[in-house]
Write a protein that holds these residues in place. Structure first.
Motif, PDB file in Angstrom:
ATOM      1  N   PRO A  43       0.838  -1.210   0.000  1.00 51.28           N
ATOM      2  CA  PRO A  43       0.000   0.000   0.000  1.00 51.28           C
ATOM      3  C   PRO A  43       0.870   1.255   0.000  1.00 51.28           C
ATOM      4  CG  PRO A  43      -0.722  -1.530   1.707  1.00 51.28           C
ATOM      5  CD  PRO A  43       0.574  -2.060   1.162  1.00 51.28           C
ATOM      6  N   ILE A  44       0.426   2.290  -0.723  1.00 48.07           N
ATOM      7  CA  ILE A  44       1.238   3.506  -0.797  1.00 48.07           C
ATOM      8  C   ILE A  44       1.342   4.176   0.568  1.00 48.07           C
ATOM      9  CG2 ILE A  44       0.799   3.880  -3.249  1.00 48.07           C
ATOM     10  CD1 ILE A  44      -1.151   6.141  -2.389  1.00 48.07           C
ATOM     11  N   GLY A  45       0.426   3.892   1.470  1.00 46.70           N
ATOM     12  CA  GLY A  45       0.490   4.433   2.822  1.00 46.70           C
ATOM     13  C   GLY A  45       1.688   3.927   3.603  1.00 46.70           C
ATOM     14  N   GLN A  46       2.287   2.827   3.144  1.00 45.93           N
ATOM     15  CA  GLN A  46       3.489   2.294   3.788  1.00 45.93           C
ATOM     16  C   GLN A  46       4.751   3.059   3.375  1.00 45.93           C
ATOM     17  OE1 GLN A  46       3.545  -0.274   6.100  1.00 45.93           O
ATOM     18  NE2 GLN A  46       1.324  -0.107   6.012  1.00 45.93           N
ATOM     19  N   ARG A  47       4.652   3.828   2.329  1.00 46.19           N
ATOM     20  CA  ARG A  47       5.790   4.634   1.873  1.00 46.19           C
ATOM     21  C   ARG A  47       6.003   5.800   2.831  1.00 46.19           C
ATOM     22  NH1 ARG A  47       8.601   1.860  -1.862  1.00 46.19           N
ATOM     23  NH2 ARG A  47       7.153   0.701  -3.154  1.00 46.19           N
ATOM     24  N   GLN A  48       7.240   6.081   3.149  1.00 42.02           N
ATOM     25  CA  GLN A  48       7.562   7.094   4.145  1.00 42.02           C
ATOM     26  C   GLN A  48       7.037   8.476   3.765  1.00 42.02           C
ATOM     27  OE1 GLN A  48      11.767   7.887   4.779  1.00 42.02           O
ATOM     28  NE2 GLN A  48      11.412   7.994   6.980  1.00 42.02           N
ATOM     29  N   ALA A  49       7.181   8.871   2.529  1.00 43.53           N
ATOM     30  CA  ALA A  49       6.738  10.206   2.102  1.00 43.53           C
ATOM     31  C   ALA A  49       5.232  10.367   2.289  1.00 43.53           C
ATOM     32  CB  ALA A  49       7.122  10.450   0.649  1.00 43.53           C
ATOM     33  N   VAL A  50       4.469   9.360   1.929  1.00 44.84           N
ATOM     34  CA  VAL A  50       3.012   9.423   2.073  1.00 44.84           C
ATOM     35  C   VAL A  50       2.629   9.384   3.552  1.00 44.84           C
ATOM     36  CG1 VAL A  50       0.836   8.256   1.545  1.00 44.84           C
ATOM     37  CG2 VAL A  50       2.617   8.426  -0.206  1.00 44.84           C
ATOM     38  N   ALA A  51       3.261   8.514   4.315  1.00 46.29           N
ATOM     39  CA  ALA A  51       2.945   8.410   5.743  1.00 46.29           C
ATOM     40  C   ALA A  51       3.237   9.716   6.478  1.00 46.29           C
ATOM     41  CB  ALA A  51       3.740   7.264   6.373  1.00 46.29           C
ATOM     42  N   PHE A  52       4.355  10.361   6.173  1.00 47.65           N
ATOM     43  CA  PHE A  52       4.677  11.639   6.812  1.00 47.65           C
ATOM     44  C   PHE A  52       3.704  12.727   6.399  1.00 47.65           C
ATOM     45  CE2 PHE A  52       9.512  10.916   7.711  1.00 47.65           C
ATOM     46  CZ  PHE A  52       9.166   9.985   8.678  1.00 47.65           C
ATOM     47  N   MET A  53       3.286  12.712   5.129  1.00 45.14           N
ATOM     48  CA  MET A  53       2.330  13.705   4.657  1.00 45.14           C
ATOM     49  C   MET A  53       0.998  13.556   5.397  1.00 45.14           C
ATOM     50  SD  MET A  53       1.186  14.524   0.723  1.00 45.14           S
ATOM     51  CE  MET A  53       2.864  14.513   0.157  1.00 45.14           C
ATOM     52  N   VAL A  54       0.547  12.330   5.561  1.00 45.94           N
ATOM     53  CA  VAL A  54      -0.709  12.074   6.279  1.00 45.94           C
ATOM     54  C   VAL A  54      -0.564  12.465   7.749  1.00 45.94           C
ATOM     55  CG1 VAL A  54      -2.275  10.238   7.048  1.00 45.94           C
ATOM     56  CG2 VAL A  54      -1.514  10.310   4.664  1.00 45.94           C
ATOM     57  N   ALA A  55       0.577  12.164   8.345  1.00 49.60           N
ATOM     58  CA  ALA A  55       0.798  12.539   9.753  1.00 49.60           C
ATOM     59  C   ALA A  55       0.790  14.056   9.920  1.00 49.60           C
ATOM     60  CB  ALA A  55       2.122  11.960  10.241  1.00 49.60           C
ATOM     61  N   ASP A  56       1.415  14.788   9.017  1.00 45.44           N
ATOM     62  CA  ASP A  56       1.404  16.255   9.078  1.00 45.44           C
ATOM     63  C   ASP A  56      -0.007  16.801   8.901  1.00 45.44           C
ATOM     64  OD1 ASP A  56       4.089  16.552   9.597  1.00 45.44           O
ATOM     65  OD2 ASP A  56       4.647  16.869   7.498  1.00 45.44           O
ATOM     66  N   MET A  57      -0.782  16.164   8.038  1.00 41.95           N
ATOM     67  CA  MET A  57      -2.170  16.590   7.855  1.00 41.95           C
ATOM     68  C   MET A  57      -2.950  16.443   9.166  1.00 41.95           C
ATOM     69  SD  MET A  57      -2.689  14.760   4.122  1.00 41.95           S
ATOM     70  CE  MET A  57      -4.458  14.777   4.103  1.00 41.95           C
ATOM     71  N   ALA A  58      -2.777  15.308   9.831  1.00 40.33           N
ATOM     72  CA  ALA A  58      -3.476  15.078  11.106  1.00 40.33           C
ATOM     73  C   ALA A  58      -3.025  16.077  12.168  1.00 40.33           C
ATOM     74  CB  ALA A  58      -3.225  13.642  11.582  1.00 40.33           C
ATOM     75  N   LEU A  59      -1.740  16.383  12.207  1.00 44.89           N
ATOM     76  CA  LEU A  59      -1.210  17.351  13.167  1.00 44.89           C
ATOM     77  C   LEU A  59      -1.821  18.732  12.938  1.00 44.89           C
ATOM     78  CD1 LEU A  59       0.975  17.948  15.392  1.00 44.89           C
ATOM     79  CD2 LEU A  59       2.439  18.628  13.504  1.00 44.89           C
ATOM     80  N   GLU A  60      -1.891  19.168  11.685  1.00 45.19           N
ATOM     81  CA  GLU A  60      -2.462  20.479  11.377  1.00 45.19           C
ATOM     82  C   GLU A  60      -3.944  20.551  11.747  1.00 45.19           C
ATOM     83  OE1 GLU A  60      -0.794  23.037  10.793  1.00 45.19           O
ATOM     84  OE2 GLU A  60       1.102  22.201  10.141  1.00 45.19           O
ATOM     85  N   ILE A  61      -4.660  19.476  11.501  1.00 44.80           N
ATOM     86  CA  ILE A  61      -6.088  19.458  11.848  1.00 44.80           C
ATOM     87  C   ILE A  61      -6.262  19.573  13.358  1.00 44.80           C
ATOM     88  CG2 ILE A  61      -8.171  18.031  11.879  1.00 44.80           C
ATOM     89  CD1 ILE A  61      -7.255  16.991   9.087  1.00 44.80           C
ATOM     90  N   ASP A  62      -5.464  18.838  14.129  1.00 42.65           N
ATOM     91  CA  ASP A  62      -5.557  18.938  15.588  1.00 42.65           C
ATOM     92  C   ASP A  62      -5.197  20.341  16.080  1.00 42.65           C
ATOM     93  OD1 ASP A  62      -6.508  16.414  15.989  1.00 42.65           O
ATOM     94  OD2 ASP A  62      -4.578  15.539  16.575  1.00 42.65           O
ATOM     95  N   ALA A  63      -4.195  20.958  15.476  1.00 43.25           N
ATOM     96  CA  ALA A  63      -3.827  22.326  15.863  1.00 43.25           C
ATOM     97  C   ALA A  63      -4.958  23.298  15.544  1.00 43.25           C
ATOM     98  CB  ALA A  63      -2.542  22.751  15.152  1.00 43.25           C
TER      99      ALA A  63
END
Length: 186
Positions: A43-63
């Motif tokens: 799955p592309i979600g296992q790729r580091q670039a995609v996983a970090f992008m999704v994590a940053d998205m979640a961080l921004e939403i929480d902020a």
């Protein structure tokens, strides 16, 4: 008479909440896509670039959520909340665009198809900048850049992200220490 500033503050909370909702929908949709879309046998979600992008998205939403909650709390207390609602709106505007754009990037070419909801959410996020009775966008952004370090410190403290302080402050473009940022009085 009419308390225009209070009405404007309530509208900023509502618009910020809409921006959060659009951002969250984009995050959930792109995350589900990243889990099921495979490339090179995984799955592309296992790729580091995609996983970090999704994590940053979640961080921004929480902020965004923390800033809007605090601004709404100040407004509900009946005290002056113009600055808090304004900053929450600016932060939500900027980051909803960032989150929805990242969602389109996660989905690749599928993110640009009109039938895909992420494409529509990106267009909606672009509209949030225009939905405020404020001066020009350039003036708004310069005020945001000044306030960003203070907002980052509030989000770090509220979310308990002390171990992420350096990375988050780097994202907002400031070198922050302690509870404030150099050069800011508040």
């Amino acid at each position: 008479g009419v308390n225009f500033e209070k009405i404007l503050s309530y509208s900023r909370i509502a618009l910020s909440s809409l921006a959060i909702g659009v951002s969250r929908a984009a995050l959930e949709h792109s995350t589900a896509y990243a889990k099921e879309r495979t490339a090179f046998g995984e799955p592309i979600g296992q790729r580091q670039a995609v996983a970090f992008m999704v994590a940053d998205m979640a961080l921004e939403i929480d902020a965004m959520r923390v800033l809007v909650w605090e601004a709404a709390w100040q407004l509900d207390k009946g005290g002056p909340a113009t600055a808090e609602t304004y900053l929450a709106k600016l932060y939500s505007d900027k980051n909803s665009l960032k989150v929805t754009d990242n969602a389109v990037q996660v989905m690749g070419g599928h993110g640009y198809i009109r039938e895909n909801p992420v494409e529509g959410w990106l267009r909606h996020a672009r509209g949030f900048y225009t939905l405020d009775a404020s001066p020009s966008t350039a003036a708004r952004m310069s005020r945001f850049e000044t306030a960003a370090p203070r907002l980052a410190m509030k989000a770090i403290d509220a979310l308990g992200l002390e171990d992420e302080r350096e990375r988050i402050t780097h994202l907002v473009g400031a070198s922050c220490t302690g509870f404030g940022a150099p050069g800011l009085d508040q």
